[in-house]
Write a protein that holds these residues in place. Structure first.
Motif, PDB file in Angstrom:
ATOM      1  N   SER A  93      47.120  46.091  33.839  1.00 21.67           N
ATOM      2  CA  SER A  93      46.383  45.551  34.188  1.00 21.67           C
ATOM      3  C   SER A  93      45.788  44.678  33.081  1.00 21.67           C
ATOM      4  O   SER A  93      45.622  45.302  32.255  1.00 21.67           O
ATOM      5  CB  SER A  93      44.996  46.599  35.324  1.00 21.67           C
ATOM      6  OG  SER A  93      44.212  45.719  34.675  1.00 21.67           O
ATOM      7  N   ASP A  94      45.046  43.644  33.589  1.00 17.67           N
ATOM      8  CA  ASP A  94      44.025  42.818  32.642  1.00 17.67           C
ATOM      9  C   ASP A  94      43.868  41.347  33.945  1.00 17.67           C
ATOM     10  O   ASP A  94      43.711  41.045  34.465  1.00 17.67           O
ATOM     11  CB  ASP A  94      44.744  41.844  31.682  1.00 17.67           C
ATOM     12  CG  ASP A  94      44.017  41.664  30.380  1.00 17.67           C
ATOM     13  OD1 ASP A  94      42.652  41.179  31.100  1.00 17.67           O
ATOM     14  OD2 ASP A  94      43.884  41.879  29.664  1.00 17.67           O
ATOM     15  N   GLU A  95      42.006  42.030  33.802  1.00 14.12           N
ATOM     16  CA  GLU A  95      41.400  41.017  35.026  1.00 14.12           C
ATOM     17  C   GLU A  95      41.335  39.338  34.915  1.00 14.12           C
ATOM     18  O   GLU A  95      41.228  38.477  35.241  1.00 14.12           O
ATOM     19  CB  GLU A  95      39.832  41.443  34.943  1.00 14.12           C
ATOM     20  CG  GLU A  95      39.040  41.208  33.307  1.00 14.12           C
ATOM     21  CD  GLU A  95      37.873  41.667  33.823  1.00 14.12           C
ATOM     22  OE1 GLU A  95      37.003  40.831  32.481  1.00 14.12           O
ATOM     23  OE2 GLU A  95      37.516  42.599  34.125  1.00 14.12           O
ATOM     24  N   ARG A  96      42.001  38.689  33.369  1.00 11.57           N
ATOM     25  CA  ARG A  96      41.957  38.135  32.491  1.00 11.57           C
ATOM     26  C   ARG A  96      43.266  37.352  33.386  1.00 11.57           C
ATOM     27  O   ARG A  96      43.278  36.544  33.505  1.00 11.57           O
ATOM     28  CB  ARG A  96      41.867  37.793  30.947  1.00 11.57           C
ATOM     29  CG  ARG A  96      40.684  38.300  30.546  1.00 11.57           C
ATOM     30  CD  ARG A  96      40.823  38.363  28.944  1.00 11.57           C
ATOM     31  NE  ARG A  96      42.466  39.586  28.820  1.00 11.57           N
ATOM     32  CZ  ARG A  96      43.034  39.545  27.447  1.00 11.57           C
ATOM     33  NH1 ARG A  96      42.742  38.291  26.575  1.00 11.57           N
ATOM     34  NH2 ARG A  96      43.790  39.914  27.296  1.00 11.57           N
ATOM     35  N   SER A 140      37.670  33.085  40.281  1.00 12.87           N
ATOM     36  CA  SER A 140      38.561  34.682  40.499  1.00 12.87           C
ATOM     37  C   SER A 140      38.815  35.354  42.073  1.00 12.87           C
ATOM     38  O   SER A 140      38.684  36.687  42.356  1.00 12.87           O
ATOM     39  CB  SER A 140      38.994  35.638  39.909  1.00 12.87           C
ATOM     40  OG  SER A 140      37.167  35.751  38.916  1.00 12.87           O
TER      41      SER A 140
END
Length: 275
Positions: free
Chosen positions: A59-62, A136
């Motif tokens: 997981s990584d929001e970027r 996003s």
């Protein structure tokens, strides 16, 4: 295996931890990432941490925030990790943009970090959405992108609102992830611990310091003292979003609400509080 989990899993393996950090940064920022490096790190570090009896999460929001094209990031992930289920957590755009503003009340790509009132900030973010995190929040575009690469049957979209308070939403999401409800409830409780207060403190410090992080020059005990002082001086307060701004946000994201995704035909699973 989210980033914060790897920090604790690899605290005694500094070389592997550095490889993991480079892995994320390369996927997110490099226009031409070294695929052999990514593949070897995936196999030699990530897979050694996987528990085949549990759900393992990267997981990584970027991944969707335009540091590099989200489409290219998704293609790179597909090549490196192969088949996978994709969980996309969707939050109401009004609340998320308000929260982002409270975190950083200046345009994120402005090197001078000049303070902006909410409406000019919002107009700038939406006008330049393809260069910042606002893009996003076009959820249908993100869902369609990952569905095209990983298959509709492997896409789960879940509402953020109510995740910690709505038992029905929790039960539906646990079922979609094939998790025991009791285990899922335990994960929710453990992940929520301390998050709200630490996130609120982060917002305060970013409003004051801009791009700098307090931990770059303050020791842990000094940070604790600073946190206490800042909470006294700046009690938590959310920006109020007026009706004009709400209408602007709703119009910009028309077709990208969670309710729009729920009407989409196909095998995509959409988990809402009111299902």
């Amino acid at each position: 295996m989210a980033g914060h989990t790897l920090e604790s899993e690899l605290d005694k393996r500094p070389l592997d931890l550095e490889r993991v950090r480079t892995f994320y940064n390369s996927i997110i920022h490099d226009q031409n990432p070294d695929m052999s490096y990514l593949q070897s790190t995936w196999e030699e570090v990530f897979l050694t941490l996987c528990d085949h009896d549990k759900l393992n999460v990267i997981s990584d929001e970027r991944f969707v925030m335009n540091y590099r094209s989200p489409a290219e990031i998704a293609k790179t992930l597909r090549k490196v990790i192969g088949p996978a289920k994709i969980l996309i957590v969707a939050r109401d755009q009004v609340g998320l943009l308000r929260s982002q503003y409270d975190m950083s009340p200046f345009y994120e790509r402005d090197p001078n970090r000049k303070y902006l009132p909410f409406k000019p900030w919002l107009e700038k973010m939406l006008a330049q959405a393809d260069e910042n995190m606002a893009s996003s929040l076009r959820y249908k575009k993100i869902v369609d992108l990952y569905a095209s690469l990983f298959g509709e049957e492997n896409i789960i979209v879940a509402a953020f609102e109510g995740l910690f308070t709505c038992p029905l939403l929790q039960a539906n999401l646990a079922a979609a992830l094939v998790l025991e409800p009791a285990e899922f409830s335990h994960l929710l409780r453990s992940s929520k611990t301390g998050d709200a207060s630490s996130h609120g403190y982060k917002k305060i410090t970013r409003r004051i310091l801009g791009a700098r992080t307090a931990s770059s020059y303050l020791k842990p005990k000094q940070l604790q003292l600073a946190r206490w002082v800042l909470r006294k001086l700046f009690p938590g307060r959310k920006t109020q979003v007026d009706s004009d701004c709400v209408a602007l946000i709703r119009a910009f994201y028309k077709g990208h609400q969670l309710s729009d995704l729920a009407l989409q035909p196909g095998a995509i699973t959409v988990v809402k509080a009111l299902d």
